[in-house]
Design a protein around this motif. Structure first.
Motif, PDB file in Angstrom:
ATOM      1  N   GLN A 117       0.826  -1.206   0.000  1.00  0.00           N
ATOM      2  CA  GLN A 117       0.000   0.000   0.000  1.00  0.00           C
ATOM      3  C   GLN A 117       0.861   1.257   0.000  1.00  0.00           C
ATOM      4  OE1 GLN A 117      -2.888  -0.252   3.166  1.00  0.00           O
ATOM      5  NE2 GLN A 117      -4.035  -1.887   2.145  1.00  0.00           N
ATOM      6  N   LYS A 118       1.995   1.227   0.687  1.00  0.00           N
ATOM      7  CA  LYS A 118       2.921   2.367   0.667  1.00  0.00           C
ATOM      8  C   LYS A 118       3.387   2.645  -0.761  1.00  0.00           C
ATOM      9  CE  LYS A 118       5.067   1.215   5.017  1.00  0.00           C
ATOM     10  NZ  LYS A 118       6.333   0.890   5.669  1.00  0.00           N
ATOM     11  N   LEU A 119       3.786   1.572  -1.449  1.00  0.00           N
ATOM     12  CA  LEU A 119       4.267   1.724  -2.818  1.00  0.00           C
ATOM     13  C   LEU A 119       3.169   2.252  -3.731  1.00  0.00           C
ATOM     14  CD1 LEU A 119       6.413  -1.507  -3.186  1.00  0.00           C
ATOM     15  CD2 LEU A 119       7.250   0.842  -3.122  1.00  0.00           C
ATOM     16  N   ILE A 120       1.960   1.751  -3.560  1.00  0.00           N
ATOM     17  CA  ILE A 120       0.853   2.190  -4.407  1.00  0.00           C
ATOM     18  C   ILE A 120       0.531   3.653  -4.150  1.00  0.00           C
ATOM     19  CG2 ILE A 120      -1.618   1.886  -4.860  1.00  0.00           C
ATOM     20  CD1 ILE A 120      -1.127  -1.155  -4.464  1.00  0.00           C
ATOM     21  N   ILE A 121       0.499   4.074  -2.883  1.00  0.00           N
ATOM     22  CA  ILE A 121       0.275   5.492  -2.548  1.00  0.00           C
ATOM     23  C   ILE A 121       1.363   6.348  -3.188  1.00  0.00           C
ATOM     24  CG2 ILE A 121       0.472   7.167  -0.653  1.00  0.00           C
ATOM     25  CD1 ILE A 121      -2.177   6.089  -0.323  1.00  0.00           C
ATOM     26  N   GLN A 122       2.617   5.926  -3.063  1.00  0.00           N
ATOM     27  CA  GLN A 122       3.736   6.681  -3.651  1.00  0.00           C
ATOM     28  C   GLN A 122       3.565   6.814  -5.157  1.00  0.00           C
ATOM     29  OE1 GLN A 122       6.521   8.279  -2.680  1.00  0.00           O
ATOM     30  NE2 GLN A 122       7.328   8.543  -4.737  1.00  0.00           N
ATOM     31  N   MET A 123       3.295   5.702  -5.819  1.00  0.00           N
ATOM     32  CA  MET A 123       3.247   5.716  -7.276  1.00  0.00           C
ATOM     33  C   MET A 123       2.012   6.447  -7.806  1.00  0.00           C
ATOM     34  SD  MET A 123       4.686   1.908  -8.040  1.00  0.00           S
ATOM     35  CE  MET A 123       4.966   2.166  -9.792  1.00  0.00           C
ATOM     36  N   ARG A 124       0.880   6.303  -7.139  1.00  0.00           N
ATOM     37  CA  ARG A 124      -0.357   6.915  -7.647  1.00  0.00           C
ATOM     38  C   ARG A 124      -0.495   8.369  -7.186  1.00  0.00           C
ATOM     39  NH1 ARG A 124      -3.860   7.231 -11.714  1.00  0.00           N
ATOM     40  NH2 ARG A 124      -5.822   8.057 -10.973  1.00  0.00           N
ATOM     41  N   ASP A 125      -0.385   8.616  -5.886  1.00  0.00           N
ATOM     42  CA  ASP A 125      -0.682   9.947  -5.364  1.00  0.00           C
ATOM     43  C   ASP A 125       0.503  10.906  -5.404  1.00  0.00           C
ATOM     44  OD1 ASP A 125      -3.263   9.122  -4.902  1.00  0.00           O
ATOM     45  OD2 ASP A 125      -2.963   8.683  -2.784  1.00  0.00           O
ATOM     46  N   ILE A 126       1.714  10.383  -5.393  1.00  0.00           N
ATOM     47  CA  ILE A 126       2.890  11.256  -5.435  1.00  0.00           C
ATOM     48  C   ILE A 126       3.438  11.339  -6.861  1.00  0.00           C
ATOM     49  CG2 ILE A 126       5.166  11.766  -4.468  1.00  0.00           C
ATOM     50  CD1 ILE A 126       2.885  11.741  -2.374  1.00  0.00           C
ATOM     51  N   GLU A 127       3.699  10.190  -7.463  1.00  0.00           N
ATOM     52  CA  GLU A 127       4.274  10.156  -8.812  1.00  0.00           C
ATOM     53  C   GLU A 127       3.220  10.272  -9.909  1.00  0.00           C
ATOM     54  OE1 GLU A 127       7.434  10.311  -9.305  1.00  0.00           O
ATOM     55  OE2 GLU A 127       8.069   9.917  -7.254  1.00  0.00           O
ATOM     56  N   GLU A 128       1.952  10.099  -9.569  1.00  0.00           N
ATOM     57  CA  GLU A 128       0.820  10.243 -10.485  1.00  0.00           C
ATOM     58  C   GLU A 128       0.870   9.247 -11.647  1.00  0.00           C
ATOM     59  OE1 GLU A 128       0.705  14.390 -11.521  1.00  0.00           O
ATOM     60  OE2 GLU A 128      -0.025  14.944  -9.540  1.00  0.00           O
ATOM     61  N   TYR A 129       1.258   8.014 -11.339  1.00  0.00           N
ATOM     62  CA  TYR A 129       1.234   6.952 -12.332  1.00  0.00           C
ATOM     63  C   TYR A 129      -0.195   6.500 -12.579  1.00  0.00           C
ATOM     64  CZ  TYR A 129       6.205   5.927 -12.745  1.00  0.00           C
ATOM     65  OH  TYR A 129       7.532   5.982 -13.026  1.00  0.00           O
ATOM     66  N   GLU A 130      -0.441   6.014 -13.782  1.00  0.00           N
ATOM     67  CA  GLU A 130      -1.735   5.430 -14.120  1.00  0.00           C
ATOM     68  C   GLU A 130      -1.822   4.047 -13.473  1.00  0.00           C
ATOM     69  OE1 GLU A 130      -4.142   7.019 -15.746  1.00  0.00           O
ATOM     70  OE2 GLU A 130      -2.825   8.762 -15.895  1.00  0.00           O
ATOM     71  N   PHE A 131      -3.052   3.594 -13.236  1.00  0.00           N
ATOM     72  CA  PHE A 131      -3.257   2.294 -12.613  1.00  0.00           C
ATOM     73  C   PHE A 131      -2.617   1.163 -13.427  1.00  0.00           C
ATOM     74  CE2 PHE A 131      -6.754   4.677 -10.618  1.00  0.00           C
ATOM     75  CZ  PHE A 131      -6.489   4.373  -9.288  1.00  0.00           C
ATOM     76  N   GLU A 132      -2.694   1.267 -14.731  1.00  0.00           N
ATOM     77  CA  GLU A 132      -2.127   0.238 -15.593  1.00  0.00           C
ATOM     78  C   GLU A 132      -0.624   0.082 -15.366  1.00  0.00           C
ATOM     79  OE1 GLU A 132      -1.471  -0.546 -20.370  1.00  0.00           O
ATOM     80  OE2 GLU A 132      -2.977   0.901 -19.729  1.00  0.00           O
ATOM     81  N   LYS A 133       0.074   1.211 -15.260  1.00  0.00           N
ATOM     82  CA  LYS A 133       1.527   1.168 -15.067  1.00  0.00           C
ATOM     83  C   LYS A 133       1.878   0.657 -13.668  1.00  0.00           C
ATOM     84  CE  LYS A 133       3.908   3.442 -17.592  1.00  0.00           C
ATOM     85  NZ  LYS A 133       4.884   3.896 -18.536  1.00  0.00           N
ATOM     86  N   ILE A 134       1.094   1.073 -12.655  1.00  0.00           N
ATOM     87  CA  ILE A 134       1.331   0.588 -11.293  1.00  0.00           C
ATOM     88  C   ILE A 134       1.150  -0.928 -11.257  1.00  0.00           C
ATOM     89  CG2 ILE A 134       0.518   0.648  -8.897  1.00  0.00           C
ATOM     90  CD1 ILE A 134      -0.387   3.568  -9.460  1.00  0.00           C
TER      91      ILE A 134
END
Length: 169
Positions: A117-134
């Motif tokens: 969940q930490k990684l997902i928060i970082q990638m989505r909310d901080i780095e603004e990655y799309e769900f597909e890339k995450i």
């Protein structure tokens, strides 16, 4: 792929690799070392890079795995969120103090989340990655990423309500 092609391919997401490494390793020096190690790994595989659909996703996966290996070897599991654009430049002192306090609490709650969940928060909310890339980087399906992100946000929201008695719903 020659050196200039390699550099032009890597340049657009090199900073993202560093930020992910920084998120996982906390130390600037360790993050820089990890980023350099990943770039060397990518350079050593530069002829095979064309085979990957997304070199950026591949590089992020290598970075994540490399940093997790470093953490395992050092038995460190301390993640820290750093977000410099949180406060407005002209905010009054008390507003800045409140913002810093809120950021401190959010950092603490994110650190209490499970690793995924930490990684997902970082990638989505901080780095603004799309769900597909995450999903690609974390080797999950998109639905699982969305569910994990929702659960992480809900946990943080509940802690905000309980700790600060915010009227969030």
């Amino acid at each position: 792929m020659n050196q200039s092609e390699f550099l032009s391919t890597i340049k657009p997401f090199k900073d993202k690799l560093f930020r992910l490494a920084k998120r996982l390793l906390v130390s600037n020096e360790e993050a820089e070392d990890a980023t350099q190690d990943v770039l060397v790994k990518l350079w050593n595989k530069n002829d095979a890079l064309k085979e990957y659909g997304s070199i950026e996703a591949y590089a992020m996966t290598i970075t994540k795995n490399h940093c997790l290996d470093v953490l395992k070897s050092k038995r460190v599991s301390n993640l820290k969120i750093v977000h410099n654009n949180y406060t407005e430049p002209g905010a009054e002192l008390h507003k800045r103090i409140e913002d810093q306090d809120s950021l401190h609490w959010v950092e603490k709650w994110i650190n209490d989340l499970p690793e995924q969940q930490k990684l997902i928060i970082q990638m989505r909310d901080i780095e603004e990655y799309e769900f597909e890339k995450i999903a690609e980087v974390l080797d999950m399906n998109e639905t699982a990423v969305r569910v994990a992100l929702s659960r992480a946000r809900k946990a943080i929201r509940e802690k905000m309500i309980n700790t600060h008695n915010y009227g969030l719903q």
